[in-house]
Structures are given as C-alpha cells and as structure tokens.
Motif scaffolding. Structure first.
Motif, short mmCIF file in Angstrom:
data_model
loop_
_atom_site.label_atom_id
_atom_site.label_comp_id
_atom_site.label_asym_id
_atom_site.label_seq_id
_atom_site.Cartn_x
_atom_site.Cartn_y
_atom_site.Cartn_z
N ASN A 8 0.88 -1.16 0.00
CA ASN A 8 0.00 0.00 0.00
C ASN A 8 0.93 1.22 0.00
N PRO A 9 1.36 1.67 -1.21
CA PRO A 9 2.34 2.76 -1.29
C PRO A 9 1.84 4.05 -0.64
N ALA A 10 0.56 4.33 -0.68
CA ALA A 10 0.02 5.56 -0.10
C ALA A 10 0.25 5.61 1.40
N LYS A 11 0.23 4.44 2.04
CA LYS A 11 0.44 4.37 3.49
C LYS A 11 1.85 3.92 3.86
N HIS A 12 2.70 3.70 2.85
CA HIS A 12 4.09 3.24 3.06
C HIS A 12 4.11 1.98 3.92
N ARG A 13 3.40 0.97 3.45
CA ARG A 13 3.41 -0.30 4.18
C ARG A 13 2.97 -1.44 3.28
N PHE A 14 3.33 -2.64 3.71
CA PHE A 14 2.83 -3.87 3.10
C PHE A 14 1.78 -4.40 4.05
N GLU A 15 0.64 -4.82 3.50
CA GLU A 15 -0.48 -5.29 4.32
C GLU A 15 -0.75 -6.75 4.02
N ILE A 16 -1.16 -7.48 5.05
CA ILE A 16 -1.56 -8.87 4.86
C ILE A 16 -3.05 -8.99 5.13
N LEU A 17 -3.72 -9.61 4.18
CA LEU A 17 -5.15 -9.91 4.32
C LEU A 17 -5.29 -11.40 4.56
N VAL A 18 -6.10 -11.74 5.54
CA VAL A 18 -6.41 -13.14 5.83
C VAL A 18 -7.90 -13.30 5.59
N ASP A 19 -8.23 -14.11 4.60
CA ASP A 19 -9.63 -14.28 4.22
C ASP A 19 -10.30 -12.92 4.03
N ASP A 20 -9.62 -12.01 3.31
CA ASP A 20 -10.10 -10.67 2.95
C ASP A 20 -10.19 -9.68 4.10
N ALA A 21 -9.69 -10.02 5.29
CA ALA A 21 -9.68 -9.10 6.42
C ALA A 21 -8.25 -8.63 6.66
N LEU A 22 -8.08 -7.32 6.91
CA LEU A 22 -6.75 -6.80 7.21
C LEU A 22 -6.27 -7.39 8.53
N ALA A 23 -5.19 -8.16 8.46
CA ALA A 23 -4.69 -8.86 9.65
C ALA A 23 -3.44 -8.20 10.22
N GLY A 24 -2.73 -7.43 9.40
CA GLY A 24 -1.51 -6.80 9.88
C GLY A 24 -0.80 -6.05 8.78
N PHE A 25 0.32 -5.42 9.17
CA PHE A 25 1.10 -4.65 8.20
C PHE A 25 2.54 -4.52 8.69
N THR A 26 3.42 -4.17 7.77
CA THR A 26 4.79 -3.79 8.10
C THR A 26 5.05 -2.45 7.41
N ALA A 27 5.38 -1.45 8.22
CA ALA A 27 5.51 -0.07 7.74
C ALA A 27 6.96 0.26 7.40
N TYR A 28 7.12 1.16 6.43
CA TYR A 28 8.46 1.55 6.00
C TYR A 28 8.52 3.04 5.66
N LEU A 29 9.74 3.55 5.69
CA LEU A 29 10.03 4.90 5.21
C LEU A 29 10.77 4.73 3.89
N PRO A 30 10.26 5.31 2.79
CA PRO A 30 10.96 5.17 1.51
C PRO A 30 12.14 6.13 1.42
N ARG A 31 13.28 5.59 1.00
CA ARG A 31 14.49 6.38 0.80
C ARG A 31 15.09 5.96 -0.54
N GLY A 32 14.48 6.40 -1.64
CA GLY A 32 14.93 5.99 -2.97
C GLY A 32 14.66 4.52 -3.17
N GLU A 33 15.70 3.77 -3.52
CA GLU A 33 15.55 2.32 -3.72
C GLU A 33 15.57 1.55 -2.40
N VAL A 34 15.83 2.26 -1.31
CA VAL A 34 15.92 1.62 0.00
C VAL A 34 14.67 1.93 0.81
N ARG A 35 14.13 0.90 1.46
CA ARG A 35 13.01 1.09 2.38
C ARG A 35 13.52 0.80 3.79
N ILE A 36 13.20 1.70 4.70
CA ILE A 36 13.57 1.51 6.10
C ILE A 36 12.33 0.99 6.82
N PHE A 37 12.33 -0.31 7.15
CA PHE A 37 11.18 -0.91 7.82
C PHE A 37 11.25 -0.60 9.31
#
Length: 95
Positions: A8-37
C-alpha cells in the motif's frame, strides 16, 4: 485460511489480508531504492497463526522482485532475516 500480501504505497506499508480481512502490516520509510522498515504489527485475533512470518516473507520476496534494498529497524523483521539468511542480501549496509 488464505493469505494475500500487497503493498500500500500511499500508506508506506505492506499489508496482509487473511480471508479478505486486514490482519496486519509492516511499515516503512521510503528512501529511494531503500526502504527503512520501522514497525510490524499483527492484529490480536490473528496472532500465533504464522501471519507475521507470512507477512514478512512475502514482503521480502516482493522487495527482491522489485530490485530494492531495505534496512530492518523493526525488531521482528530483523529477527526474521537473522533466522532466514537467504534474505540477508536485501539488507542495505551504509558504507
């Protein structure tokens, strides 16, 4: 139980859906080609089901496919990479 991990680039995170429900995420700060999780979170009702590991594994696979690098400031992601050294090449080490 079916998992789906999407960025989810707008929120700067990767989200996991379990049976279509948002179950969690891992957030990052974008720094060019590098993401700081910075943080990984799994909702309480999805904990102890392997959701966090599935989220981090799929996130790392997607970062690799995109040709990116990362800095694992999040303790959960850092520990996952330590236990799975096949992802160590994705870690950006400043010179």
């Amino acid at each position: 139980m079916s998992f789906l991990v999407e960025e989810n680039p707008a929120k700067h995170r990767f989200e996991i859906l379990v049976d279509d429900a948002l179950a969690g995420f891992t957030a990052y700060l974008p720094r060019g080609e590098v993401r700081i999780f910075t943080h990984t979170e799994v909702r309480p009702e999805f904990q102890d089901m392997g959701v966090g590991a599935a989220l981090v594994r799929a996130t790392l696979d997607q970062v690799r496919e995109q040709g990116g690098r990362l800095v694992p400031q999040c303790p959960f992601m850092r520990a996952y990479i330590e236990r799975h050294p096949e992802y160590a090449d994705l870690v950006f080490e400043p010179a």
